[in-house]
Design a protein around this motif. Structure first.
Motif, PDB file in Angstrom:
ATOM      1  N   MET A   1       0.852  -1.178   0.000  1.00  0.00           N
ATOM      2  CA  MET A   1       0.000   0.000   0.000  1.00  0.00           C
ATOM      3  C   MET A   1       0.895   1.238   0.000  1.00  0.00           C
ATOM      4  N   PRO A   2       0.624   2.197  -0.884  1.00  0.00           N
ATOM      5  CA  PRO A   2       1.469   3.394  -0.938  1.00  0.00           C
ATOM      6  C   PRO A   2       1.360   4.213   0.352  1.00  0.00           C
ATOM      7  N   THR A   3       2.436   4.861   0.689  1.00  0.00           N
ATOM      8  CA  THR A   3       2.420   5.756   1.850  1.00  0.00           C
ATOM      9  C   THR A   3       2.577   7.187   1.365  1.00  0.00           C
ATOM     10  N   ARG A   4       2.112   8.115   2.191  1.00  0.00           N
ATOM     11  CA  ARG A   4       2.186   9.535   1.839  1.00  0.00           C
ATOM     12  C   ARG A   4       2.333  10.315   3.137  1.00  0.00           C
ATOM     13  N   ASN A   5       3.186  11.287   3.113  1.00  0.00           N
ATOM     14  CA  ASN A   5       3.314  12.191   4.253  1.00  0.00           C
ATOM     15  C   ASN A   5       2.316  13.320   4.087  1.00  0.00           C
ATOM     16  N   VAL A   6       1.639  13.672   5.168  1.00  0.00           N
ATOM     17  CA  VAL A   6       0.686  14.781   5.117  1.00  0.00           C
ATOM     18  C   VAL A   6       1.011  15.755   6.238  1.00  0.00           C
ATOM     19  N   VAL A   7       0.698  17.003   6.012  1.00  0.00           N
ATOM     20  CA  VAL A   7       0.891  18.030   7.023  1.00  0.00           C
ATOM     21  C   VAL A   7      -0.482  18.409   7.555  1.00  0.00           C
ATOM     22  N   LEU A   8      -0.654  18.290   8.859  1.00  0.00           N
ATOM     23  CA  LEU A   8      -1.909  18.629   9.513  1.00  0.00           C
ATOM     24  C   LEU A   8      -1.733  19.858  10.378  1.00  0.00           C
ATOM     25  N   SER A   9      -2.795  20.625  10.485  1.00  0.00           N
ATOM     26  CA  SER A   9      -2.759  21.737  11.442  1.00  0.00           C
ATOM     27  C   SER A   9      -2.783  21.146  12.849  1.00  0.00           C
ATOM     28  N   ASP A  10      -2.495  21.960  13.841  1.00  0.00           N
ATOM     29  CA  ASP A  10      -2.545  21.475  15.227  1.00  0.00           C
ATOM     30  C   ASP A  10      -3.935  20.963  15.570  1.00  0.00           C
ATOM     31  N   HIS A  11      -4.944  21.672  15.107  1.00  0.00           N
ATOM     32  CA  HIS A  11      -6.328  21.263  15.370  1.00  0.00           C
ATOM     33  C   HIS A  11      -6.621  19.900  14.734  1.00  0.00           C
ATOM     34  N   GLN A  12      -6.216  19.712  13.474  1.00  0.00           N
ATOM     35  CA  GLN A  12      -6.452  18.450  12.784  1.00  0.00           C
ATOM     36  C   GLN A  12      -5.699  17.306  13.464  1.00  0.00           C
ATOM     37  N   HIS A  13      -4.474  17.572  13.866  1.00  0.00           N
ATOM     38  CA  HIS A  13      -3.676  16.556  14.569  1.00  0.00           C
ATOM     39  C   HIS A  13      -4.371  16.138  15.865  1.00  0.00           C
ATOM     40  N   ALA A  14      -4.852  17.120  16.613  1.00  0.00           N
ATOM     41  CA  ALA A  14      -5.540  16.826  17.872  1.00  0.00           C
ATOM     42  C   ALA A  14      -6.815  16.022  17.615  1.00  0.00           C
ATOM     43  N   LEU A  15      -7.525  16.346  16.562  1.00  0.00           N
ATOM     44  CA  LEU A  15      -8.744  15.619  16.224  1.00  0.00           C
ATOM     45  C   LEU A  15      -8.429  14.160  15.892  1.00  0.00           C
ATOM     46  N   VAL A  16      -7.418  13.945  15.060  1.00  0.00           N
ATOM     47  CA  VAL A  16      -7.025  12.580  14.706  1.00  0.00           C
ATOM     48  C   VAL A  16      -6.635  11.819  15.965  1.00  0.00           C
ATOM     49  N   GLU A  17      -5.813  12.430  16.794  1.00  0.00           N
ATOM     50  CA  GLU A  17      -5.384  11.775  18.037  1.00  0.00           C
ATOM     51  C   GLU A  17      -6.575  11.449  18.933  1.00  0.00           C
ATOM     52  N   SER A  18      -7.495  12.368  19.035  1.00  0.00           N
ATOM     53  CA  SER A  18      -8.681  12.161  19.867  1.00  0.00           C
ATOM     54  C   SER A  18      -9.523  10.993  19.357  1.00  0.00           C
ATOM     55  N   LEU A  19      -9.695  10.920  18.051  1.00  0.00           N
ATOM     56  CA  LEU A  19     -10.484   9.832  17.473  1.00  0.00           C
ATOM     57  C   LEU A  19      -9.818   8.474  17.675  1.00  0.00           C
ATOM     58  N   VAL A  20      -8.502   8.446  17.585  1.00  0.00           N
ATOM     59  CA  VAL A  20      -7.771   7.194  17.813  1.00  0.00           C
ATOM     60  C   VAL A  20      -7.817   6.829  19.293  1.00  0.00           C
ATOM     61  N   GLN A  21      -7.582   7.799  20.154  1.00  0.00           N
ATOM     62  CA  GLN A  21      -7.589   7.539  21.602  1.00  0.00           C
ATOM     63  C   GLN A  21      -8.953   7.082  22.098  1.00  0.00           C
ATOM     64  N   SER A  22     -10.016   7.575  21.467  1.00  0.00           N
ATOM     65  CA  SER A  22     -11.367   7.198  21.898  1.00  0.00           C
ATOM     66  C   SER A  22     -11.715   5.773  21.496  1.00  0.00           C
ATOM     67  N   GLY A  23     -10.915   5.205  20.613  1.00  0.00           N
ATOM     68  CA  GLY A  23     -11.189   3.852  20.148  1.00  0.00           C
ATOM     69  C   GLY A  23     -12.072   3.813  18.911  1.00  0.00           C
ATOM     70  N   SER A  24     -12.475   4.973  18.421  1.00  0.00           N
ATOM     71  CA  SER A  24     -13.311   5.008  17.222  1.00  0.00           C
ATOM     72  C   SER A  24     -12.548   4.483  15.999  1.00  0.00           C
ATOM     73  N   TYR A  25     -11.249   4.711  15.994  1.00  0.00           N
ATOM     74  CA  TYR A  25     -10.384   4.248  14.918  1.00  0.00           C
ATOM     75  C   TYR A  25      -9.138   3.640  15.534  1.00  0.00           C
ATOM     76  N   GLN A  26      -8.545   2.679  14.824  1.00  0.00           N
ATOM     77  CA  GLN A  26      -7.354   2.023  15.361  1.00  0.00           C
ATOM     78  C   GLN A  26      -6.097   2.864  15.185  1.00  0.00           C
ATOM     79  N   ASN A  27      -6.083   3.692  14.133  1.00  0.00           N
ATOM     80  CA  ASN A  27      -4.890   4.498  13.877  1.00  0.00           C
ATOM     81  C   ASN A  27      -5.243   5.695  12.994  1.00  0.00           C
ATOM     82  N   ALA A  28      -4.248   6.551  12.797  1.00  0.00           N
ATOM     83  CA  ALA A  28      -4.465   7.773  12.022  1.00  0.00           C
ATOM     84  C   ALA A  28      -4.830   7.468  10.569  1.00  0.00           C
ATOM     85  N   SER A  29      -4.282   6.403  10.015  1.00  0.00           N
ATOM     86  CA  SER A  29      -4.599   6.049   8.634  1.00  0.00           C
ATOM     87  C   SER A  29      -6.087   5.750   8.472  1.00  0.00           C
ATOM     88  N   GLU A  30      -6.676   5.069   9.433  1.00  0.00           N
ATOM     89  CA  GLU A  30      -8.110   4.796   9.362  1.00  0.00           C
ATOM     90  C   GLU A  30      -8.924   6.084   9.391  1.00  0.00           C
TER      91      GLU A  30
END
Length: 96
Positions: A1-30
């Motif tokens: 599977m191809p990989t890609r680096n992305v740049v997220l704002s602080d808000h977007q990073h926090a949102l991704v982390e929150s969704l992963v930490q809550s268990g809604s998603y297993q990781n940032a890729s999901e």
């Protein structure tokens, strides 16, 4: 599977982390794949809406060319629109 680096704002990073930490998603890729699925869905919906609008516009031009229209004076426009609303409401209400 191809990989890609992305740049997220602080808000977007926090949102991704929150969704992963809550268990809604297993990781940032999901999280990002779900976001892309939602974008695809929105794009399909927007394309379908545009197609319907184009069809309606074409029908309108055809109606004008065939003389199927009503010329409404500016001072009668509010009453005409009100009457259209009443007729539309009557058509969508179930009989009885």
């Amino acid at each position: 599977m191809p990989t890609r680096n992305v740049v997220l704002s602080d808000h977007q990073h926090a949102l991704v982390e929150s969704l992963v930490q809550s268990g809604s998603y297993q990781n940032a890729s999901e999280v990002l794949r779900e976001g892309l699925r939602l974008i695809e869905q929105r794009e399909r919906l927007d394309a379908a809406k545009l197609k319907v609008l184009q069809q309606a516009a074409n029908q309108g031009w055809d109606d004008i060319a065939a003389g199927r229209y009503v010329d409404v004076a500016n001072d009668q426009l509010a009453d005409f629109i009100r009457a259209l609303g009443v007729e539309a409401a009557r058509r969508v209400r179930p009989a009885g």
